[in-house]
Write an enzyme that holds these catalytic residues in place. Structure first.
Site, PDB file in Angstrom:
ATOM      1  N   GLY A  51      -1.734 -41.679 -20.915  1.00 33.81           N
ATOM      2  CA  GLY A  51      -2.095 -42.372 -22.468  1.00 33.81           C
ATOM      3  C   GLY A  51      -3.223 -43.453 -21.602  1.00 33.81           C
ATOM      4  N   HIS A  52      -4.555 -43.027 -22.122  1.00 30.65           N
ATOM      5  CA  HIS A  52      -5.553 -44.082 -21.583  1.00 30.65           C
ATOM      6  C   HIS A  52      -5.978 -44.828 -22.680  1.00 30.65           C
ATOM      7  CE1 HIS A  52      -6.425 -41.439 -17.937  1.00 30.65           C
ATOM      8  NE2 HIS A  52      -5.034 -41.946 -17.899  1.00 30.65           N
ATOM      9  N   GLN A 232      -1.517 -40.608 -14.504  1.00 27.70           N
ATOM     10  CA  GLN A 232      -0.469 -40.991 -13.849  1.00 27.70           C
ATOM     11  C   GLN A 232      -0.880 -41.942 -12.889  1.00 27.70           C
ATOM     12  OE1 GLN A 232      -0.619 -37.151 -14.642  1.00 27.70           O
ATOM     13  NE2 GLN A 232       0.062 -38.295 -16.647  1.00 27.70           N
TER      14      GLN A 232
HETATM   15  P1  IMP Z   1       6.646 -36.558 -17.169  1.00 30.11           P
HETATM   16  O1  IMP Z   1       5.213 -36.568 -16.568  1.00 30.11           O
HETATM   17  O2  IMP Z   1       6.623 -36.508 -18.623  1.00 30.11           O
HETATM   18  O3  IMP Z   1       7.629 -35.448 -16.769  1.00 30.11           O
HETATM   19  O4  IMP Z   1       7.704 -37.693 -16.883  1.00 30.11           O
HETATM   20  C1  IMP Z   1       7.926 -37.964 -15.331  1.00 30.11           C
HETATM   21  C2  IMP Z   1       7.782 -39.549 -15.007  1.00 30.11           C
HETATM   22  O5  IMP Z   1       6.455 -39.871 -14.881  1.00 30.11           O
HETATM   23  C3  IMP Z   1       8.780 -40.494 -15.859  1.00 30.11           C
HETATM   24  O6  IMP Z   1       8.966 -41.475 -15.378  1.00 30.11           O
HETATM   25  C4  IMP Z   1       7.261 -40.931 -16.830  1.00 30.11           C
HETATM   26  O7  IMP Z   1       7.696 -42.289 -17.398  1.00 30.11           O
HETATM   27  C5  IMP Z   1       6.155 -40.942 -15.580  1.00 30.11           C
HETATM   28  N1  IMP Z   1       4.847 -40.768 -16.420  1.00 30.11           N
HETATM   29  C6  IMP Z   1       4.333 -39.832 -16.678  1.00 30.11           C
HETATM   30  N2  IMP Z   1       3.068 -39.929 -17.327  1.00 30.11           N
HETATM   31  C7  IMP Z   1       2.668 -41.162 -17.097  1.00 30.11           C
HETATM   32  C8  IMP Z   1       1.789 -42.085 -17.431  1.00 30.11           C
HETATM   33  O8  IMP Z   1       0.703 -41.754 -17.863  1.00 30.11           O
HETATM   34  N3  IMP Z   1       2.014 -43.451 -17.180  1.00 30.11           N
HETATM   35  C9  IMP Z   1       3.177 -44.058 -16.568  1.00 30.11           C
HETATM   36  N4  IMP Z   1       4.066 -43.211 -16.284  1.00 30.11           N
HETATM   37  C10 IMP Z   1       4.018 -41.821 -16.606  1.00 30.11           C
END
Ligand code: IMP
Length: 430
Positions: A51-52, A232
Site C-alpha cells: 500500500g503505497h 513490503q
Molecule cells: P501477506 O504478504 O499478505 O501474506 O502478509 C504477510 C505479512 O506481511 C503480514 O505480517 C503482513 O502484515 C505483512 N505485509 C505484507 N505486505 C505488507 C506491506 O506492504 N506493509 C507492511 N506489512 C506488510
C-alpha cells in the site's frame, strides 16, 4: 522486436528503493520524488498486499498494485514477472487514476510471465489464517501466500495465458474445480462466471501484457534509468525475514534481477527506514512499545495500515535489524522517513544491540523462538522539541535531530541523504 539492443553491457542505471524494516517505511515519497527523474519504474515482487501512499496537493493516492511512477506522465511503469497480479484491483486503480486525469496508455507494461492472483487465492489465504487460529501470520488476506504457492507448485496461470482465451479458460476451469472441491472452502466459485470476468478484465489491458524483461534489458542497454520499486520490507523477506511471519516473496535486493529479468549489475541501493519502527501483523518486534509512548507514535505518525486499516505496532528504531537488512541489500544511501513524528519527545531511544540469554548478538536470529525472546539494548538521545516541517536541508535541522541522524549514519556506515520532515510530498530535507 525491431529496436532490440543486443549489447550485453548495461550503459543505463539501475536504482532501487527498499524498505529496511517490516514494510510501511514510507518508501512511496522518495520513490515519487525519484520517479519524476526516471524513465522506468518497475515493481519486481509482491502484489496488492503493498500500500503505497503518496500525498499530491493534499490529496491522498494509495497504490496497491501499480508502480508509483504512474503519477509522472513521462515515466513508464512495469509490473515485473516476480509480481502476483490481482486483475480487479489493477483495473480499479487504473480507473481511479483516470478519474484524476492520469492516463496509462503506452506507459504501463505487465510481464507476460507474472503470476495471476485470483479471488480464490484470497479465500485460500483467509482459510489458512483461520486454521492457524492464534498462531496466524496476520496476512493482508490479499491471497499472496496461496498465489506464490501455486507458482512454486507450477500450476499458476500467468498473465501471458490471457492471450489465448481457450487455453486460459481450460486452465482456470481445472484449477477452480480443484478449489471448489476443498471441503472447508467458505465459497464455491461459479467457474464460468469467473472465466468470463477475467477475460473481460484482460481486454482492458490490450497491448500492456508483454515481455517486460526484454523492455528493461533494452532500456538499460540503451542507457536509460530504471527504478526498481521495493514493496513490503526486508524483514518480511521470505528467507531473511522473521520466518514464518513474513510475506511469500523475496523482498530484498536479490529479487530485483530475477523478478524483473535483468542481469545482475551495478545497483544504487537506497534503504528506507522510519525514524522509529512499526510492524503490522504478528511476529517478533524487539523494540515494540506496548505503552503510552507506543500509542503516541501511532497517533502522531497516523500508523494505520494503508491496505488493511489495521493499527500498526509501534516502537523505537531498531538499528540491529536495520543494519542486517542494509547488508543484504548492499545499501548505498539512506532515507530516514517521518522524523517529524519524533518532534515532540524529550528523549528518544534507539536499539543498538540484542541480548539473547545474556549474550550480545548483532543480527536477528534465524530461529523464530529465539528472535521472539531477544532483549533490545537501547541508547538514549536527546529530543529536539521543535517543528521540522519547513526544513529543506538536513544541515538546517535542529542540532539534536542532526545528532540523531549522525548516530544512524555512524552505526550503519552509510550516508543519510534524505530525511522526511512532514506529510506533504515536498517535505523532504536532503
Ligand atoms: P501477506 O504478504 O499478505 O501474506 O502478509 C504477510 C505479512 O506481511 C503480514 O505480517 C503482513 O502484515 C505483512 N505485509 C505484507 N505486505 C505488507 C506491506 O506492504 N506493509 C507492511 N506489512 C506488510
Amino acid at each position: 522486436m525491431n529496436n532490440q539492443n543486443n549489447s550485453l553491457s548495461a550503459a543505463g542505471k539501475l536504482t532501487t528503493v527498499l524498505g529496511l524494516n517490516w514494510g510501511d517505511e514510507g518508501k512511496g515519497k522518495l520513490v515519487d520524488i525519484l520517479a519524476g527523474k526516471m524513465q522506468f519504474v518497475a515493481r519486481f515482487g509482491g502484489g496488492a498486499n503493498a500500500g503505497h501512499t503518496i500525498v499530491v496537493d493534499g490529496q491522498k493516492v494509495i497504490l496497491h498494485q501499480l508502480p508509483s511512477g504512474v503519477l509522472h506522465p513521462q515515466t513508464k511503469n512495469v509490473i515485473g514477472n516476480g509480481c502476483v497480479v490481482h486483475l480487479p484491483t489493477l483495473i480499479e486503480e487504473i480507473d481511479e487514476l483516470a478519474k484524476i486525469g492520469v492516463k496509462l496508455t503506452d506507459r504501463l507494461f505487465i510481464s507476460d510471465r507474472a503470476t495471476i492472483l485470483f479471488d480464490f487465492h484470497k479465500e485460500l489465504d483467509g482459510l489458512s489464517e483461520s486454521k492457524l487460529g492464534d498462531k496466524k501470520i496476520g496476512t493482508t488476506k490479499r491471497g499472496i501466500g496461496p498465489a506464490y504457492s501455486d507458482r512454486v507448485n507450477r500450476r499458476s496461470l500467468r498473465m501471458g495465458d490471457l492471450s489465448n482465451s481457450e487455453n486460459f479458460a481450460a486452465k482456470l476451469r481445472a484449477r477452480l474445480e480443484e478449489v471448489n472441491s476443498i471441503s472447508e472452502m467458505p465459497v464455491k466459485f461459479d467457474i464460468e462466471n469467473e472465466i468470463t470476468m477475467y477475460r473481460d478484465l484482460a481486454e482492458r489491458l490490450d497491448g500492456m501484457i508483454v515481455d517486460t524483461s526484454a523492455i528493461l534489458q533494452n532500456a538499460l542497454a540503451d542507457g536509460k534509468t530504471v527504478l526498481a520499486e521495493g514493496a513490503q520490507g526486508s524483514l518480511l523477506d521470505l528467507d531473511f525475514g522473521s520466518f514464518p511471519f513474513v510475506t511469500s516473496s523475496t523482498t530484498t535486493a536479490g529479487n530485483i534481477f530475477s523478478g524483473l529479468g535483468v542481469a545482475p549489475q551495478n545497483l544504487e541501493s537506497i534503504g528506507v527506514v522510519k525514524a522509529y519502527s512499526t510492524r503490522v501483523g504478528a511476529g517478533p518486534f524487539p523494540t515494540e512499545l506496548e505503552n503510552a509512548t507506543g500509542e503516541k507514535l501511532r497517533e502522531v505518525g497516523a500508523e494505520f495500515g494503508a491496505t488493511t486499516g489495521r493499527p500498526r505496532r509501534c516502537g523505537w528504531c531498531d538499528l540491529v535489524a536495520t543494519r542486517f537488512a542494509a547488508k543484504l541489500n548492499g545499501t548505498t544511501a539512506i532515507n530516514i522517513t517521518k522524523l517529524d513524528v519524533l518532534n515532540q519527545f524529550d528523549e528518544i531511544q534507539i536499539c543498538t544491540k540484542y541480548l539473547l540469554d545474556g549474550e550480545e548478538i548483532n543480527s536477528p536470529p534465524a530461529v523464530i523462538e529465539d528472535f521472539a525472546r531477544v532483549e533490545p539494548v537501547f541508547e538514549t538521545l536527546p529530543g529536539w522539541n521543535s517543528d521540522t516541517s519547513a526544513v529543506q536541508k538536513i544541515s538546517e535541522l535542529p542540532e539534536n535531530a542532526q545528532k540523531y541522524i549522525q548516530f544512524v549514519e555512524k552505526y550503519l556506515g552509510v550516508p543519510v541523504k534524505w530525511v522526511g520532515v512532514g506529510v506533504e510530498r515536498s517535505a523532504m530535507a536532503s
